[in-house]
Design a protein around this motif. Sequence first.
Motif, short mmCIF file in Angstrom:
data_model
loop_
_atom_site.label_atom_id
_atom_site.label_comp_id
_atom_site.label_asym_id
_atom_site.label_seq_id
_atom_site.Cartn_x
_atom_site.Cartn_y
_atom_site.Cartn_z
N ALA A 101 0.84 -1.20 0.00
CA ALA A 101 0.00 0.00 0.00
C ALA A 101 0.88 1.25 0.00
O ALA A 101 0.58 2.24 -0.68
CB ALA A 101 -0.91 0.00 1.23
N GLN A 102 1.98 1.19 0.74
CA GLN A 102 2.87 2.35 0.88
C GLN A 102 3.45 2.80 -0.47
O GLN A 102 3.72 3.96 -0.67
CB GLN A 102 4.00 1.95 1.84
N ILE A 103 3.66 1.84 -1.39
CA ILE A 103 4.25 2.23 -2.67
C ILE A 103 3.19 2.37 -3.78
O ILE A 103 3.51 2.46 -4.96
CB ILE A 103 5.39 1.26 -3.11
N GLY A 104 1.93 2.35 -3.39
CA GLY A 104 0.90 2.63 -4.40
C GLY A 104 -0.06 1.49 -4.66
O GLY A 104 -0.74 1.48 -5.69
N GLY A 105 -0.11 0.51 -3.78
CA GLY A 105 -1.16 -0.50 -3.89
C GLY A 105 -0.67 -1.85 -4.36
O GLY A 105 0.49 -2.03 -4.72
N LEU A 106 -1.64 -2.78 -4.38
CA LEU A 106 -1.30 -4.18 -4.67
C LEU A 106 -1.13 -4.45 -6.17
O LEU A 106 -0.65 -5.51 -6.55
CB LEU A 106 -2.40 -5.09 -4.12
N GLY A 107 -1.53 -3.48 -7.00
CA GLY A 107 -1.57 -3.72 -8.45
C GLY A 107 -0.23 -4.12 -9.04
O GLY A 107 -0.18 -4.83 -10.04
N LEU A 108 0.87 -3.67 -8.44
CA LEU A 108 2.18 -4.00 -8.99
C LEU A 108 2.98 -4.88 -8.02
O LEU A 108 4.20 -4.87 -8.03
CB LEU A 108 2.96 -2.72 -9.28
N ALA A 109 2.25 -5.61 -7.17
CA ALA A 109 2.95 -6.42 -6.16
C ALA A 109 3.01 -7.89 -6.60
O ALA A 109 1.98 -8.52 -6.76
CB ALA A 109 2.21 -6.32 -4.82
N PRO A 110 4.21 -8.40 -6.82
CA PRO A 110 4.34 -9.80 -7.19
C PRO A 110 4.51 -10.68 -5.96
O PRO A 110 4.73 -10.18 -4.85
CB PRO A 110 5.63 -9.81 -8.00
N GLY A 111 4.40 -11.97 -6.17
CA GLY A 111 4.61 -12.89 -5.05
C GLY A 111 5.16 -14.22 -5.55
O GLY A 111 4.96 -14.59 -6.71
N ALA A 112 5.85 -14.91 -4.66
CA ALA A 112 6.33 -16.25 -5.00
C ALA A 112 6.15 -17.12 -3.76
O ALA A 112 6.37 -16.65 -2.64
CB ALA A 112 7.80 -16.21 -5.40
N ASN A 113 5.74 -18.36 -4.00
CA ASN A 113 5.70 -19.34 -2.91
C ASN A 113 6.82 -20.31 -3.20
O ASN A 113 6.80 -21.00 -4.23
CB ASN A 113 4.35 -20.05 -2.90
N ILE A 114 7.79 -20.33 -2.30
CA ILE A 114 9.01 -21.08 -2.60
C ILE A 114 9.27 -22.14 -1.54
O ILE A 114 9.15 -21.88 -0.34
CB ILE A 114 10.23 -20.12 -2.69
N GLY A 115 9.59 -23.34 -2.00
CA GLY A 115 10.03 -24.40 -1.10
C GLY A 115 11.34 -24.95 -1.63
O GLY A 115 12.05 -24.28 -2.39
N ARG A 116 11.68 -26.12 -1.23
CA ARG A 116 12.85 -26.82 -1.79
C ARG A 116 12.37 -28.19 -2.22
O ARG A 116 11.99 -28.96 -1.34
CB ARG A 116 13.96 -26.95 -0.74
N PRO A 117 12.30 -28.52 -3.49
CA PRO A 117 12.80 -27.78 -4.63
C PRO A 117 11.73 -27.00 -5.40
O PRO A 117 12.06 -26.37 -6.39
CB PRO A 117 13.32 -28.90 -5.53
N TYR A 118 10.46 -27.02 -4.97
CA TYR A 118 9.42 -26.46 -5.83
C TYR A 118 9.21 -24.96 -5.59
O TYR A 118 9.43 -24.47 -4.47
CB TYR A 118 8.09 -27.19 -5.60
N ALA A 119 8.74 -24.28 -6.63
CA ALA A 119 8.40 -22.86 -6.48
C ALA A 119 7.26 -22.53 -7.42
O ALA A 119 7.23 -23.00 -8.57
CB ALA A 119 9.61 -21.99 -6.79
N VAL A 120 6.31 -21.75 -6.94
CA VAL A 120 5.21 -21.27 -7.79
C VAL A 120 5.12 -19.75 -7.61
O VAL A 120 4.87 -19.28 -6.50
CB VAL A 120 3.86 -21.92 -7.40
N VAL A 121 5.35 -19.02 -8.69
CA VAL A 121 5.22 -17.57 -8.59
C VAL A 121 3.81 -17.19 -9.04
O VAL A 121 3.19 -17.88 -9.85
CB VAL A 121 6.28 -16.83 -9.44
N GLU A 122 3.29 -16.07 -8.49
CA GLU A 122 1.88 -15.76 -8.78
C GLU A 122 1.59 -14.27 -8.65
O GLU A 122 2.21 -13.56 -7.87
CB GLU A 122 0.99 -16.52 -7.81
#
Length: 419
Positions: free
Chosen positions: A314-335
Amino acid sequence: MAYEKLTAPKNGDAIAANSDGTISVPNHPIIPCIEGDGIGPDLTKAMVRVIDAAVKKVFGGKKSIVWFDVYAGEASVAKYGENVWLPDDTIQAIKDYKVAIKGPLTTPVGGGIRSINVALRQILDLYACVRPVRYFSGVPAPVKEPEKLDVIIYRENTEDIYKGIEFKEGTDDAKDMIKFLKDRYKKEVNFDSGIGIKPVSIQGSKRLVRMAIQYAIEKKKRLVTLVHKGNIMKFTEGAFRDWGYEVAVQEFRDHVVLESELDQHGGKLPAGKVLINDRIADSMFQQLLLRPDEYQVIATLNLNGEYLSDACAAQIGGLGLAPGANIGRPYAVVEATHGTAPKYANKDMANPGSLILSAVMMLEHLGWDECARLVIEGLENTIKAKTVTYDLERQMPGATKVSTSQFATHIIEKINAAK
Ligand code: NAP
C-alpha cells in the motif's frame, strides 16, 4: 511423466532438483503455466510475450522458456469435470518441472476446494511466501517518498495461527481446552472464549530464515531483519527470533555480523558482510514508514508477514504492482497477488504488472538475473512514460490509457531498445 489429459512439450527439458533442494536449470526449461481465471488469460498472454522478449534479447535463442499449459480453477473444471479445481495432472507437472507460474484463480463459493492457492502451498510444501516491494516512478502513492522503500519480505507460509487449530466458542472441544488449561496449568481463560493455537517450530522457522539469509548473501544485500512479537509471545515469536539468530551464527558465521557484535567492528558493518538484527513487529510498521531505506530483507512469521506485505504494498501505491512467490525446496510457484477481477475478463484492460513482476521473480529464481533486470527496466520506463492501463491512468494526470496487450508491447519495445 504420464498425465491424464496433458502432453508435455518435447522441445524443452525439466529443471533438476539437487540433493540440497536447490535446482539445476537447463538452457530450455519447461515451465508449467496456469493462466488463471477472469483476467488471467489476458495477463498471461502479455506476461509470456514480455518474458520471451527479454530472454531472447539476453540469450539470442541459446536459452528460452518452454511454456507448458496446465490447468487449475475454472479452466480445470471445464477440462477435467465438475469440482476438479486442482487436478492431479497439474500437481504432477509442477513436481516434474519444479518451477511454475500462475495467474489469479477463482475461489469456489459454497463447496469444492477451500482455496487452490492454499492447497498448492501445502501439497508442494512451499514454505516461504516471498514478496518484494519496490516503488515504480510515477505511480501515485500515499507517502511523500515512496522510492525509499525497497524491501523483500520472507513470510513463513505453513504454520503460526494459519495451521488452523481452532476450537469454536461454546463447543465441547473449546470447553475441554479451557478446563484443561485451568486444571493442568492454572491458566484462567474466559468461559465464553474461542480458542486458537499458534504452533511455531524450530524446523519451520530455521528453514525460512535460512532462505532469507541465503538470498541476502547471493544478492549482496547488507541487512536481514527478523521481525517478531517476542516481547509478548516468548515461546513462539521470541523463539523464532532466537532460532533465526542460531541459523545465522551456526550456518553463515563467515558471512554475517549480529547487531550485538557491531561494537567489535567500531559500530560499522564490515564490507561484504550481512548484518542480522531483529525488530518487534509493531515497531517495524513505524520503522518502514519513517525510515524505510534502513531495511532490506525481512524474515518473519506467517501473520506478521501477511500484514507487513500488504502494508508495504500500500505504501508504494497498492497491490496492483505487487508480485509474489511461494518457494520451497525444490518447488516454487510464482503468482500475481491480486484476484481474477471478473468484470474485466477478456476485455484486454487489466494491469499485467503483478504477473509480469512475478515472472521476474521466476527469472531470478532460475538465475537469469539479466533478463529480470531488463523486464523491470522496461516496465519502469513504460510507467514513467505514462502509457499505462486503466487502473493507473485514472490516478495519473496526463497519462495515456493503453490495453493489457499494448502495455506489454510498450515494455517489449523498451526491452528491445535496451543497451
Ligand atoms: P480482485 O479480483 O483482486 O479484484 C478487485 C478489484 O481490484 C478489481 O475490481 C479492480 O478494481 C482491481 N484489480 C485487481 N486486479 C487488477 C489488475 N490486474 N488490473 C487492474 N485492476 C485490478 O478481488 P475480488 O473481486 O475480491 O476477487 C475475485 C476472485 O479472485 C475471487 O474468486 C477471489 O477469491 C479470487 N482471488 C484470487 C487470488 C489469487 O488467485 N491469488 C487472490 C485474491 C482473490 P477496480 O474495479 O476498482 O478497477
